[in-house]
Design a protein around this motif. Structure first.
Motif, PDB file in Angstrom:
ATOM      1  N   ILE A 127       8.394  14.803 -14.693  1.00 34.73           N
ATOM      2  CA  ILE A 127       7.134  14.638 -15.420  1.00 34.73           C
ATOM      3  C   ILE A 127       7.101  13.277 -16.116  1.00 34.73           C
ATOM      4  CG2 ILE A 127       5.775  15.512 -17.356  1.00 34.73           C
ATOM      5  CD1 ILE A 127       6.720  18.323 -16.581  1.00 34.73           C
ATOM      6  N   ARG A 128       8.242  12.870 -16.698  1.00 34.69           N
ATOM      7  CA  ARG A 128       8.283  11.577 -17.384  1.00 34.69           C
ATOM      8  C   ARG A 128       8.083  10.405 -16.413  1.00 34.69           C
ATOM      9  NH1 ARG A 128      13.418  13.538 -20.436  1.00 34.69           N
ATOM     10  NH2 ARG A 128      12.530  14.538 -22.288  1.00 34.69           N
ATOM     11  N   ALA A 172       6.100  10.272 -14.033  1.00 32.49           N
ATOM     12  CA  ALA A 172       4.683  10.115 -13.680  1.00 32.49           C
ATOM     13  C   ALA A 172       4.004   9.276 -14.757  1.00 32.49           C
ATOM     14  CB  ALA A 172       4.014  11.484 -13.550  1.00 32.49           C
ATOM     15  N   THR A 173       3.491   8.121 -14.402  1.00 35.01           N
ATOM     16  CA  THR A 173       2.882   7.222 -15.385  1.00 35.01           C
ATOM     17  C   THR A 173       1.364   7.199 -15.284  1.00 35.01           C
ATOM     18  OG1 THR A 173       3.228   5.391 -13.834  1.00 35.01           O
ATOM     19  CG2 THR A 173       4.918   5.749 -15.531  1.00 35.01           C
ATOM     20  N   ASP A 174       0.832   6.938 -14.084  1.00 32.76           N
ATOM     21  CA  ASP A 174      -0.617   6.844 -13.922  1.00 32.76           C
ATOM     22  C   ASP A 174      -1.289   8.207 -13.869  1.00 32.76           C
ATOM     23  OD1 ASP A 174      -0.386   4.096 -13.860  1.00 32.76           O
ATOM     24  OD2 ASP A 174      -0.110   4.047 -11.680  1.00 32.76           O
ATOM     25  N   SER A 175      -0.647   9.179 -13.204  1.00 36.84           N
ATOM     26  CA  SER A 175      -1.226  10.521 -13.098  1.00 36.84           C
ATOM     27  C   SER A 175      -0.109  11.522 -12.837  1.00 36.84           C
ATOM     28  CB  SER A 175      -2.272  10.593 -11.979  1.00 36.84           C
ATOM     29  OG  SER A 175      -1.667  10.372 -10.716  1.00 36.84           O
ATOM     30  N   LEU A 176      -0.388  12.759 -13.195  1.00 40.10           N
ATOM     31  CA  LEU A 176       0.568  13.851 -13.003  1.00 40.10           C
ATOM     32  C   LEU A 176      -0.116  14.966 -12.232  1.00 40.10           C
ATOM     33  CD1 LEU A 176       3.284  15.273 -13.601  1.00 40.10           C
ATOM     34  CD2 LEU A 176       2.278  16.108 -15.726  1.00 40.10           C
ATOM     35  N   SER A 177       0.407  15.278 -11.031  1.00 41.83           N
ATOM     36  CA  SER A 177      -0.165  16.330 -10.189  1.00 41.83           C
ATOM     37  C   SER A 177       0.700  17.576 -10.285  1.00 41.83           C
ATOM     38  CB  SER A 177      -0.247  15.862  -8.723  1.00 41.83           C
ATOM     39  OG  SER A 177      -1.078  14.726  -8.613  1.00 41.83           O
ATOM     40  N   LEU A 178       0.069  18.690 -10.536  1.00 38.22           N
ATOM     41  CA  LEU A 178       0.771  19.968 -10.683  1.00 38.22           C
ATOM     42  C   LEU A 178       0.082  21.024  -9.847  1.00 38.22           C
ATOM     43  CD1 LEU A 178       1.178  20.042 -14.579  1.00 38.22           C
ATOM     44  CD2 LEU A 178       2.947  19.448 -12.932  1.00 38.22           C
ATOM     45  N   ILE A 179       0.888  21.912  -9.268  1.00 46.28           N
ATOM     46  CA  ILE A 179       0.386  23.137  -8.648  1.00 46.28           C
ATOM     47  C   ILE A 179       0.988  24.298  -9.431  1.00 46.28           C
ATOM     48  CG2 ILE A 179       0.311  24.568  -6.578  1.00 46.28           C
ATOM     49  CD1 ILE A 179       0.482  22.061  -4.894  1.00 46.28           C
ATOM     50  N   LEU A 180       0.132  25.187  -9.926  1.00 50.27           N
ATOM     51  CA  LEU A 180       0.580  26.284 -10.765  1.00 50.27           C
ATOM     52  C   LEU A 180       0.028  27.598 -10.256  1.00 50.27           C
ATOM     53  CD1 LEU A 180      -0.680  23.807 -12.866  1.00 50.27           C
ATOM     54  CD2 LEU A 180       0.976  24.966 -14.337  1.00 50.27           C
TER      55      LEU A 180
END
Length: 367
Positions: free
Chosen positions: A81-82, A84-92
């Motif tokens: 997670i750290r 990721a600077t410009d964007s963080l993509s998650l599937i939950l």
């Protein structure tokens, strides 16, 4: 509940979100492969990026930036997670619980007992549908993280029997009957529960039995209870004064007998009006509170007066958390990282630019 009703109560829904950078992202995780628990969202920053994207407490993380989270340890997930600077993509995934209809008959309140017995309200709390046993408590309980913080103390509020009130005249006339009115509709002649003799004149009806008025007395002081209220305890009848002196607890602050609501806190009992926030002087009742120098504080006042937030993740630094002071701010030890490469800088030489820490290798990187 029938089998058909139980089936389909819980369904797993998968969704994806993309949070635009930079950090903080506004959420914290619990679990991981090293904890033998799935990675789940344990806390959200109100109004943060995760909340705005619809992420919920208890949602399980399937992937982080297209990398499967199932085999990640807690630290590996944090580092991902750290990074990721410009964007963080998650599937939950989220557990959806469909409502289950429960039929219940009307509950009739009990009629006032003659003789002034104070009514004791009873409350029924619906039992929520239990989640699968394999899911951790912080998934099934959205308030788990707040309830079990190491610095948070909770209270329990119970209802002590209210002091007896004099029987209203309209009720009193219905329980005192004259002999000339005849026997009750049941056709039975009333018999006194105290002396077991037939009652030929006025009588009282209390606790489902009939009494001569002069024999319906307090079992301790023997005062006649015809007019005032009474309490029943372990088969004995008491007036208000004797009941309070015998059974009512004392307040730990004012040392007086508690005859109304009881506050249970710090393994002691208090009047609700005696257990107050040291700052705003408002009764804490059944809300969470914090202790500071022997005084209780409500949660909002404690945050204002003593709370410290991490400059990295914007969450409060709880008691027992490892933290450090740098650049004029407080940081969780795991949040003090290089703003470019996310390398942990605890105990290492670092540089700063725009109040952000940088490692030696990125000291001159433009931000």
């Amino acid at each position: 509940m029938s089998t058909e009703q139980k089936e389909g109560q819980e369904k797993m829904s998968t969704y994806s979100v993309t949070l635009n950078g930079p950090a903080p992202w506004g959420f914290r995780l619990q679990g991981g492969k090293d904890f033998s628990m799935p990675l789940t969202v344990s806390r959200l920053t109100p109004g943060g990026k995760a909340v705005q994207a619809g992420v919920g407490v208890g949602d399980s993380v399937v992937s982080i930036c297209d990398s499967h989270a199932e085999d990640m340890t807690h630290v590996e997930a944090q580092n991902k997670i750290r990074a990721a600077t410009d964007s963080l993509s998650l599937i939950l995934t989220r557990l959806k619980t469909s409502p289950v209809s429960v039929q219940s008959g009307p509950v009739m309140p009990p009629a006032d007992k003659p003789g002034g017995t104070p009514a004791k309200p009873a409350a029924k709390t619906p039992t929520p549908a239990s989640a699968p046993s394999c899911r951790p408590p912080w998934v099934t309980d959205p308030n788990f993280a707040d309830r079990y913080r190491p610095d948070k103390t909770s209270t329990v509020l119970t209802q002590h029997s209210q002091p007896a009130q004099p029987t209203p005249m309209q009720s009193r006339s219905s329980i005192m009957q004259a002999a000339q009115q005849g026997a009750p509709e049941t056709g039975r002649t009333p018999v006194c529960a105290a002396c077991s003799k037939i009652i030929r004149g006025r009588y009282l009806v209390a606790l489902g039995r009939s009494w001569h008025p002069e024999e319906f007395t307090c079992s301790q002081c023997k005062v006649v209870l015809e007019v005032g209220g009474f309490f029943e305890e372990r088969g004995s009848i008491f007036c208000t004064k004797c009941y309070d002196s015998r059974y009512a607890p004392n307040c730990a602050k004012c040392r007086r007998v508690i005859t109304g609501e009881i506050m249970h806190a710090l393994k002691m009992t208090y009047h609700v009006q005696c257990f107050l926030c040291a700052a705003c002087k408002v009764p804490i009742r059944n809300q969470a509170f914090y202790m500071e120098e022997g005084e209780p504080y409500c949660e909002s006042d404690y945050e204002k007066m003593f709370g410290t937030k991490c400059h990295g993740c914007d969450f409060k630094i709880d008691a027992g958390d490892r933290f450090l002071e740098a650049l004029g701010y407080s940081w969780h030890d795991s949040c003090f990282v290089c703003a470019v490469c996310q390398m942990n800088l605890e105990g290492k030489t670092f540089y700063s630019k725009k109040d952000k820490p940088l490692c030696k290798g990125h000291a001159f990187t433009p931000l």
